[in-house]
Design a protein around this motif. Structure first.
Motif, mmCIF file in Angstrom:
data_model
loop_
_atom_site.group_PDB
_atom_site.id
_atom_site.type_symbol
_atom_site.label_atom_id
_atom_site.label_comp_id
_atom_site.label_asym_id
_atom_site.label_seq_id
_atom_site.Cartn_x
_atom_site.Cartn_y
_atom_site.Cartn_z
ATOM 1 N N UNK A 29 0.836 -1.189 0.000
ATOM 2 C CA UNK A 29 0.000 0.000 0.000
ATOM 3 C C UNK A 29 0.875 1.245 0.000
ATOM 4 N N UNK A 30 0.654 2.095 -0.958
ATOM 5 C CA UNK A 30 1.351 3.374 -0.982
ATOM 6 C C UNK A 30 0.349 4.461 -1.309
ATOM 7 N N UNK A 31 0.631 5.648 -0.832
ATOM 8 C CA UNK A 31 -0.197 6.801 -1.126
ATOM 9 C C UNK A 31 0.670 7.826 -1.829
ATOM 10 N N UNK A 32 0.233 8.267 -2.988
ATOM 11 C CA UNK A 32 0.951 9.297 -3.727
ATOM 12 C C UNK A 32 0.820 10.624 -2.985
ATOM 13 N N UNK A 33 1.925 11.344 -2.849
ATOM 14 C CA UNK A 33 1.900 12.649 -2.204
ATOM 15 C C UNK A 33 2.064 13.774 -3.215
ATOM 16 N N UNK A 34 3.208 13.796 -3.914
ATOM 17 C CA UNK A 34 3.471 14.880 -4.860
ATOM 18 C C UNK A 34 4.570 14.484 -5.827
ATOM 19 N N UNK A 72 -6.271 22.122 -0.870
ATOM 20 C CA UNK A 72 -5.631 20.997 -0.206
ATOM 21 C C UNK A 72 -4.134 21.072 -0.298
ATOM 22 N N UNK A 73 -3.517 19.957 -0.032
ATOM 23 C CA UNK A 73 -2.058 19.871 -0.019
ATOM 24 C C UNK A 73 -1.490 20.064 -1.418
ATOM 25 N N UNK A 74 -0.261 20.542 -1.499
ATOM 26 C CA UNK A 74 0.367 20.708 -2.810
ATOM 27 C C UNK A 74 0.612 19.356 -3.478
ATOM 28 N N UNK A 75 0.563 19.336 -4.810
ATOM 29 C CA UNK A 75 0.812 18.107 -5.557
ATOM 30 C C UNK A 75 2.085 18.207 -6.395
ATOM 31 N N UNK A 76 2.682 19.409 -6.453
ATOM 32 C CA UNK A 76 3.939 19.623 -7.168
ATOM 33 C C UNK A 76 4.843 20.474 -6.287
ATOM 34 N N UNK A 77 6.069 19.989 -6.055
ATOM 35 C CA UNK A 77 7.071 20.750 -5.303
ATOM 36 C C UNK A 77 8.249 21.007 -6.230
ATOM 37 N N UNK A 87 12.789 15.050 -10.197
ATOM 38 C CA UNK A 87 13.372 14.285 -9.100
ATOM 39 C C UNK A 87 12.590 13.013 -8.812
ATOM 40 N N UNK A 88 11.289 13.029 -9.080
ATOM 41 C CA UNK A 88 10.484 11.835 -8.890
ATOM 42 C C UNK A 88 9.260 12.083 -8.048
ATOM 43 N N UNK A 89 8.453 11.042 -7.889
ATOM 44 C CA UNK A 89 7.258 11.143 -7.051
ATOM 45 C C UNK A 89 7.590 10.884 -5.589
ATOM 46 N N UNK A 90 6.760 11.395 -4.710
ATOM 47 C CA UNK A 90 6.891 11.132 -3.269
ATOM 48 C C UNK A 90 5.683 10.305 -2.838
ATOM 49 N N UNK A 91 5.946 9.303 -2.000
ATOM 50 C CA UNK A 91 4.907 8.396 -1.530
ATOM 51 C C UNK A 91 4.977 8.248 -0.020
ATOM 52 N N UNK A 92 3.878 7.806 0.559
ATOM 53 C CA UNK A 92 3.851 7.313 1.931
ATOM 54 C C UNK A 92 3.559 5.828 1.801
ATOM 55 N N UNK A 93 4.399 5.024 2.395
ATOM 56 C CA UNK A 93 4.206 3.581 2.359
ATOM 57 C C UNK A 93 3.579 3.119 3.665
#
Length: 120
Positions: A29-34, A72-77, A87-93
């Motif tokens: 399970x992962x959640x996409x952050x930005x 809501x939260x930013x989707x691009x940093x 640099x790539x995507x950020x996830x929460x695992x």
């Protein structure tokens, strides 16, 4: 219609990697952050993003955080860098082991800031 016969009656073919092997799951399970980028000109990057409907959440001399049309939260940093770079995507695992497996499967280094959530 313009796209008749584009869809197979059997559905999509099984996903394959370029070598032909079926991909294996690297995490449960992962959640996409930005998405993260580096760009030398943040003002130019901000103007470009706004022309596509992004809104600025945060702007500093060295960083730009953007979100879509929903609040809501930013989707691009975007960080200031020497050249343009994705640099790539950020996830929460779900677990640290999932994050380690995902990093290893994609050939990426494990960043301490990514692992800090599970530290002590």
């Amino acid at each position: 219609m313009a796209h008749n016969e584009l869809h197979s009656e059997q559905g999509a073919p099984p996903r394959r990697t370029p070598g032909g092997a079926r991909p294996t799951r690297s995490s449960k399970s992962t959640t996409f952050l930005w998405l993260e980028f580096e760009k030398p000109d943040l003002l130019k990057a901000e103007a470009f993003a706004q022309s596509f409907g992004f809104a600025t959440v945060l702007r500093t001399n060295d960083a730009l955080h953007l979100r879509g049309s929903d609040a809501g939260a930013p989707c691009v940093l975007i960080r200031r860098g020497q050249r343009e770079k994705f640099l790539g995507p950020a996830f929460v695992a779900a677990e640290q082991s999932d994050l380690v497996r995902l990093a290893d499967a994609t050939g990426n280094q494990r960043s301490p800031r990514c692992l800090s959530r599970w530290a002590g």
